[in-house]
Write a protein that holds these residues in place. Sequence first.
Motif, PDB file in Angstrom:
ATOM      1  N   CYS A 237     -16.096 -15.494 -64.789  1.00 27.19           N
ATOM      2  CA  CYS A 237     -14.927 -15.711 -65.648  1.00 27.19           C
ATOM      3  C   CYS A 237     -14.181 -14.425 -65.972  1.00 27.19           C
ATOM      4  O   CYS A 237     -13.098 -14.477 -66.530  1.00 27.19           O
ATOM      5  N   ASP A 238     -14.726 -13.283 -65.628  1.00 29.21           N
ATOM      6  CA  ASP A 238     -14.087 -12.013 -65.960  1.00 29.21           C
ATOM      7  C   ASP A 238     -13.045 -11.665 -64.898  1.00 29.21           C
ATOM      8  O   ASP A 238     -13.264 -10.823 -64.039  1.00 29.21           O
ATOM      9  N   VAL A 239     -11.901 -12.344 -64.950  1.00 24.57           N
ATOM     10  CA  VAL A 239     -10.865 -12.163 -63.946  1.00 24.57           C
ATOM     11  C   VAL A 239     -10.030 -10.911 -64.183  1.00 24.57           C
ATOM     12  O   VAL A 239      -9.194 -10.572 -63.366  1.00 24.57           O
ATOM     13  N   GLN A 240     -10.257 -10.221 -65.277  1.00 29.32           N
ATOM     14  CA  GLN A 240      -9.475  -9.024 -65.580  1.00 29.32           C
ATOM     15  C   GLN A 240      -9.934  -7.809 -64.782  1.00 29.32           C
ATOM     16  O   GLN A 240      -9.171  -6.869 -64.594  1.00 29.32           O
ATOM     17  N   LEU A 241     -11.158  -7.815 -64.312  1.00 29.34           N
ATOM     18  CA  LEU A 241     -11.674  -6.677 -63.570  1.00 29.34           C
ATOM     19  C   LEU A 241     -11.048  -6.604 -62.177  1.00 29.34           C
ATOM     20  O   LEU A 241     -10.737  -7.628 -61.572  1.00 29.34           O
ATOM     21  N   VAL A 242     -10.896  -5.387 -61.661  1.00 35.15           N
ATOM     22  CA  VAL A 242     -10.447  -5.231 -60.280  1.00 35.15           C
ATOM     23  C   VAL A 242     -11.555  -5.754 -59.371  1.00 35.15           C
ATOM     24  O   VAL A 242     -12.729  -5.767 -59.762  1.00 35.15           O
TER      25      VAL A 242
ATOM     26  N   ARG B  58     -13.408  -4.734 -56.948  1.00 36.48           N
ATOM     27  CA  ARG B  58     -14.587  -3.896 -56.686  1.00 36.48           C
ATOM     28  C   ARG B  58     -15.557  -3.853 -57.867  1.00 36.48           C
ATOM     29  O   ARG B  58     -16.706  -3.497 -57.701  1.00 36.48           O
ATOM     30  N   GLU B  59     -15.089  -4.220 -59.059  1.00 34.31           N
ATOM     31  CA  GLU B  59     -15.937  -4.172 -60.252  1.00 34.31           C
ATOM     32  C   GLU B  59     -16.525  -5.536 -60.608  1.00 34.31           C
ATOM     33  O   GLU B  59     -17.228  -5.662 -61.600  1.00 34.31           O
ATOM     34  N   ARG B  60     -16.253  -6.554 -59.802  1.00 37.36           N
ATOM     35  CA  ARG B  60     -16.744  -7.899 -60.103  1.00 37.36           C
ATOM     36  C   ARG B  60     -18.113  -8.115 -59.484  1.00 37.36           C
ATOM     37  O   ARG B  60     -18.290  -8.006 -58.276  1.00 37.36           O
ATOM     38  N   ASN B  61     -19.067  -8.440 -60.331  1.00 36.50           N
ATOM     39  CA  ASN B  61     -20.432  -8.686 -59.847  1.00 36.50           C
ATOM     40  C   ASN B  61     -20.500  -9.879 -58.900  1.00 36.50           C
ATOM     41  O   ASN B  61     -21.218  -9.849 -57.907  1.00 36.50           O
ATOM     42  N   GLY B  62     -19.768 -10.933 -59.233  1.00 37.37           N
ATOM     43  CA  GLY B  62     -19.803 -12.137 -58.402  1.00 37.37           C
ATOM     44  C   GLY B  62     -19.259 -11.893 -57.008  1.00 37.37           C
ATOM     45  O   GLY B  62     -19.840 -12.336 -56.011  1.00 37.37           O
ATOM     46  N   LEU B  63     -18.142 -11.192 -56.907  1.00 39.74           N
ATOM     47  CA  LEU B  63     -17.562 -10.889 -55.601  1.00 39.74           C
ATOM     48  C   LEU B  63     -18.494  -9.971 -54.815  1.00 39.74           C
ATOM     49  O   LEU B  63     -18.680 -10.144 -53.605  1.00 39.74           O
ATOM     50  N   SER B  64     -19.114  -9.027 -55.490  1.00 36.94           N
ATOM     51  CA  SER B  64     -20.078  -8.140 -54.823  1.00 36.94           C
ATOM     52  C   SER B  64     -21.250  -8.945 -54.263  1.00 36.94           C
ATOM     53  O   SER B  64     -21.716  -8.687 -53.151  1.00 36.94           O
ATOM     54  N   ARG B  65     -21.715  -9.949 -55.009  1.00 40.92           N
ATOM     55  CA  ARG B  65     -22.815 -10.802 -54.522  1.00 40.92           C
ATOM     56  C   ARG B  65     -22.377 -11.612 -53.305  1.00 40.92           C
ATOM     57  O   ARG B  65     -23.130 -11.758 -52.341  1.00 40.92           O
ATOM     58  N   ALA B  66     -21.159 -12.147 -53.352  1.00 38.46           N
ATOM     59  CA  ALA B  66     -20.647 -12.922 -52.215  1.00 38.46           C
ATOM     60  C   ALA B  66     -20.562 -12.046 -50.965  1.00 38.46           C
ATOM     61  O   ALA B  66     -20.948 -12.465 -49.870  1.00 38.46           O
ATOM     62  N   LEU B  67     -20.077 -10.823 -51.131  1.00 39.06           N
ATOM     63  CA  LEU B  67     -19.989  -9.893 -50.007  1.00 39.06           C
ATOM     64  C   LEU B  67     -21.374  -9.512 -49.489  1.00 39.06           C
ATOM     65  O   LEU B  67     -21.574  -9.359 -48.281  1.00 39.06           O
ATOM     66  N   ARG B  68     -22.340  -9.379 -50.389  1.00 41.66           N
ATOM     67  CA  ARG B  68     -23.712  -9.046 -49.988  1.00 41.66           C
ATOM     68  C   ARG B  68     -24.311 -10.182 -49.140  1.00 41.66           C
ATOM     69  O   ARG B  68     -24.966  -9.936 -48.137  1.00 41.66           O
TER      70      ARG B  68
ATOM     71  N   THR C 207      -2.468  -6.004 -51.948  1.00 45.77           N
ATOM     72  CA  THR C 207      -3.147  -4.883 -51.306  1.00 45.77           C
ATOM     73  C   THR C 207      -4.656  -4.995 -51.478  1.00 45.77           C
ATOM     74  O   THR C 207      -5.420  -4.814 -50.520  1.00 45.77           O
ATOM     75  N   ASP C 208      -5.104  -5.307 -52.707  1.00 42.63           N
ATOM     76  CA  ASP C 208      -6.542  -5.483 -52.947  1.00 42.63           C
ATOM     77  C   ASP C 208      -7.100  -6.644 -52.135  1.00 42.63           C
ATOM     78  O   ASP C 208      -8.195  -6.565 -51.581  1.00 42.63           O
ATOM     79  N   ARG C 209      -6.345  -7.752 -52.070  1.00 44.33           N
ATOM     80  CA  ARG C 209      -6.798  -8.905 -51.279  1.00 44.33           C
ATOM     81  C   ARG C 209      -6.939  -8.535 -49.805  1.00 44.33           C
ATOM     82  O   ARG C 209      -7.912  -8.904 -49.153  1.00 44.33           O
ATOM     83  N   GLU C 210      -5.972  -7.796 -49.282  1.00 46.45           N
ATOM     84  CA  GLU C 210      -6.034  -7.374 -47.881  1.00 46.45           C
ATOM     85  C   GLU C 210      -7.240  -6.472 -47.630  1.00 46.45           C
ATOM     86  O   GLU C 210      -7.896  -6.577 -46.595  1.00 46.45           O
ATOM     87  N   ASP C 211      -7.535  -5.579 -48.590  1.00 53.57           N
ATOM     88  CA  ASP C 211      -8.705  -4.702 -48.456  1.00 53.57           C
ATOM     89  C   ASP C 211      -9.997  -5.510 -48.413  1.00 53.57           C
ATOM     90  O   ASP C 211     -10.878  -5.247 -47.586  1.00 53.57           O
ATOM     91  N   ILE C 212     -10.109  -6.496 -49.296  1.00 50.00           N
ATOM     92  CA  ILE C 212     -11.306  -7.342 -49.328  1.00 50.00           C
ATOM     93  C   ILE C 212     -11.404  -8.157 -48.040  1.00 50.00           C
ATOM     94  O   ILE C 212     -12.482  -8.254 -47.437  1.00 50.00           O
ATOM     95  N   GLU C 213     -10.291  -8.720 -47.592  1.00 53.36           N
ATOM     96  CA  GLU C 213     -10.314  -9.506 -46.360  1.00 53.36           C
ATOM     97  C   GLU C 213     -10.695  -8.632 -45.164  1.00 53.36           C
ATOM     98  O   GLU C 213     -11.462  -9.054 -44.303  1.00 53.36           O
ATOM     99  N   ARG C 214     -10.214  -7.419 -45.119  1.00 50.98           N
ATOM    100  CA  ARG C 214     -10.562  -6.497 -44.037  1.00 50.98           C
ATOM    101  C   ARG C 214     -12.077  -6.195 -44.061  1.00 50.98           C
ATOM    102  O   ARG C 214     -12.740  -6.192 -43.035  1.00 50.98           O
ATOM    103  N   GLU C 215     -12.609  -5.994 -45.261  1.00 55.22           N
ATOM    104  CA  GLU C 215     -14.048  -5.743 -45.397  1.00 55.22           C
ATOM    105  C   GLU C 215     -14.858  -6.938 -44.910  1.00 55.22           C
ATOM    106  O   GLU C 215     -15.880  -6.788 -44.229  1.00 55.22           O
ATOM    107  N   ILE C 216     -14.401  -8.132 -45.232  1.00 51.48           N
ATOM    108  CA  ILE C 216     -15.075  -9.357 -44.800  1.00 51.48           C
ATOM    109  C   ILE C 216     -15.046  -9.466 -43.283  1.00 51.48           C
ATOM    110  O   ILE C 216     -16.060  -9.750 -42.640  1.00 51.48           O
ATOM    111  N   GLN C 217     -13.901  -9.205 -42.688  1.00 45.49           N
ATOM    112  CA  GLN C 217     -13.774  -9.288 -41.232  1.00 45.49           C
ATOM    113  C   GLN C 217     -14.626  -8.231 -40.539  1.00 45.49           C
ATOM    114  O   GLN C 217     -15.218  -8.491 -39.498  1.00 45.49           O
ATOM    115  N   GLN C 218     -14.703  -7.033 -41.110  1.00 50.49           N
ATOM    116  CA  GLN C 218     -15.535  -5.981 -40.526  1.00 50.49           C
ATOM    117  C   GLN C 218     -17.011  -6.352 -40.560  1.00 50.49           C
ATOM    118  O   GLN C 218     -17.784  -5.909 -39.714  1.00 50.49           O
ATOM    119  N   ALA C 219     -17.384  -7.172 -41.531  1.00 50.45           N
ATOM    120  CA  ALA C 219     -18.769  -7.639 -41.614  1.00 50.45           C
ATOM    121  C   ALA C 219     -19.010  -8.825 -40.679  1.00 50.45           C
ATOM    122  O   ALA C 219     -20.116  -9.360 -40.621  1.00 50.45           O
TER     123      ALA C 219
END
Length: 154
Positions: free
Chosen positions: A80-85, A87-97, A120-132
């Motif tokens: 629920c903490d949508v205010q964080l960028v 890279r600082e979201r625990n949930g998104l970090s878990r999904a990427l892991r 820009t942030d969305r594109e960075d995350i999508e690029r990271e996902i594709q690289q994985a």
Amino acid sequence: MLSNQCDEPHQAPGARRTEHDQQRRRTLPDAASGLTPTIARVQCVIYLSSSDDDAGQALRVCEEAAEAFGWDVAAVIKECDVQLVPRERNGLSRALRHLREGETEGIVTGWPLMISPSATDREDIEREIQQAGGFLYTAKPSGPATSDTAGGTP
């Protein structure tokens, strides 16, 4: 005699496939000919980052998308903490892991703003996902109040 076959399998430049994906691709011809009854299904994580009011609707939309594409949902991660960028979201970090460790092959989210309000942030995350070696699928092109049509970016 010359042969056009090489000793090592050829992989297209830039193509990164997980072992699971390679195995699934190897079984496709047999499955098409009726030799094997099953093909491993794509595993995905549903990632939700929104207020409690939007979470129920977003989860339904993501589950419907996963079902339509024949993906198995390995985990649902809500925060629920949508205010964080991002890279600082625990949930998104878990999904990427999950993705990096090969447990899943993709991340499904309700709409782009759940990743970040910044393109820009969305594109960075999508690029990271594709690289994985994974994919990001957005079930709807915009938030719940502005659109009811399904879309996506597999």
